[in-house]
Design a protein around this motif. Sequence first.
Motif, PDB file in Angstrom:
ATOM      1  N   LEU A   1      44.279  29.440  22.050  1.00 55.76           N
ATOM      2  CA  LEU A   1      44.720  30.657  21.726  1.00 55.76           C
ATOM      3  C   LEU A   1      46.105  30.564  21.796  1.00 55.76           C
ATOM      4  CD1 LEU A   1      42.516  33.136  23.792  1.00 55.76           C
ATOM      5  CD2 LEU A   1      42.319  32.696  21.370  1.00 55.76           C
ATOM      6  N   GLU A   2      46.934  31.268  21.268  1.00 53.01           N
ATOM      7  CA  GLU A   2      48.431  31.391  21.239  1.00 53.01           C
ATOM      8  C   GLU A   2      48.811  31.894  22.468  1.00 53.01           C
ATOM      9  OE1 GLU A   2      49.940  35.455  19.030  1.00 53.01           O
ATOM     10  OE2 GLU A   2      48.704  34.186  17.740  1.00 53.01           O
ATOM     11  N   GLU A   3      50.320  31.791  23.034  1.00 55.23           N
ATOM     12  CA  GLU A   3      50.733  32.029  24.059  1.00 55.23           C
ATOM     13  C   GLU A   3      50.706  33.258  24.251  1.00 55.23           C
ATOM     14  OE1 GLU A   3      52.874  31.265  27.864  1.00 55.23           O
ATOM     15  OE2 GLU A   3      52.046  29.912  26.276  1.00 55.23           O
ATOM     16  N   GLY A   4      50.172  33.848  25.713  1.00 54.15           N
ATOM     17  CA  GLY A   4      50.281  35.151  26.058  1.00 54.15           C
ATOM     18  C   GLY A   4      48.930  35.913  25.552  1.00 54.15           C
ATOM     19  N   VAL A   5      48.068  35.145  24.854  1.00 53.25           N
ATOM     20  CA  VAL A   5      46.713  35.634  24.531  1.00 53.25           C
ATOM     21  C   VAL A   5      45.459  34.978  25.194  1.00 53.25           C
ATOM     22  CG1 VAL A   5      45.080  36.095  22.681  1.00 53.25           C
ATOM     23  CG2 VAL A   5      47.380  35.955  22.107  1.00 53.25           C
ATOM     24  N   TYR A   6      44.429  35.845  25.888  1.00 55.68           N
ATOM     25  CA  TYR A   6      43.599  35.265  26.715  1.00 55.68           C
ATOM     26  C   TYR A   6      42.167  35.677  26.238  1.00 55.68           C
ATOM     27  CZ  TYR A   6      47.781  35.216  29.573  1.00 55.68           C
ATOM     28  OH  TYR A   6      48.832  34.943  30.259  1.00 55.68           O
TER      29      TYR A   6
END
Length: 160
Positions: free
Chosen positions: A87-92
């Motif tokens: 996932l992209e940074e800041g996505v969980y």
Amino acid sequence: MSRILIGRLGKPYALSGGIRFRTEGEVGLLEHLDRVWIEGKGYRSIEGVEEVGGDLILYLAGVTNRTLAEELVGLAVYADEAALPPLEEGVYYYFQLVGRRVFVRGEAFGEVAEVRDTGAQDVLVIRKGLREYLVPLQAPYVEVRADGIHVDPIPGLLEE
């Protein structure tokens, strides 16, 4: 190897072995996976995924007719954690938030017990002792950080 619950199998679809898939949080994962682990049945290769009338239909190797699909109704579907797309940074992923500490205005408050997809938005279920609080994850007053989830709630949100 760690397996992550991604959904459950619902009612069969048509006659060729398709089965409805009900996601448990991780929307859109099936398109990125080659196989899933079915509760009590083991690994099954994914032969196809399609959307029909708002339902996600899953086609699994070896499930070639409606009778075979009926045997799978209600079973949990898992994915290997290592097979999940990055996932992209800041996505969980939801499972990455469960168990995280929750801070309210900088003070320890509780921990995330689960994340619910309510359709309109994702909701954190925060457990503090025996009590649970529901907090919209997308709210501007919720921030996921490395040390936990920080909430600066609107009045009344976390009051007993």
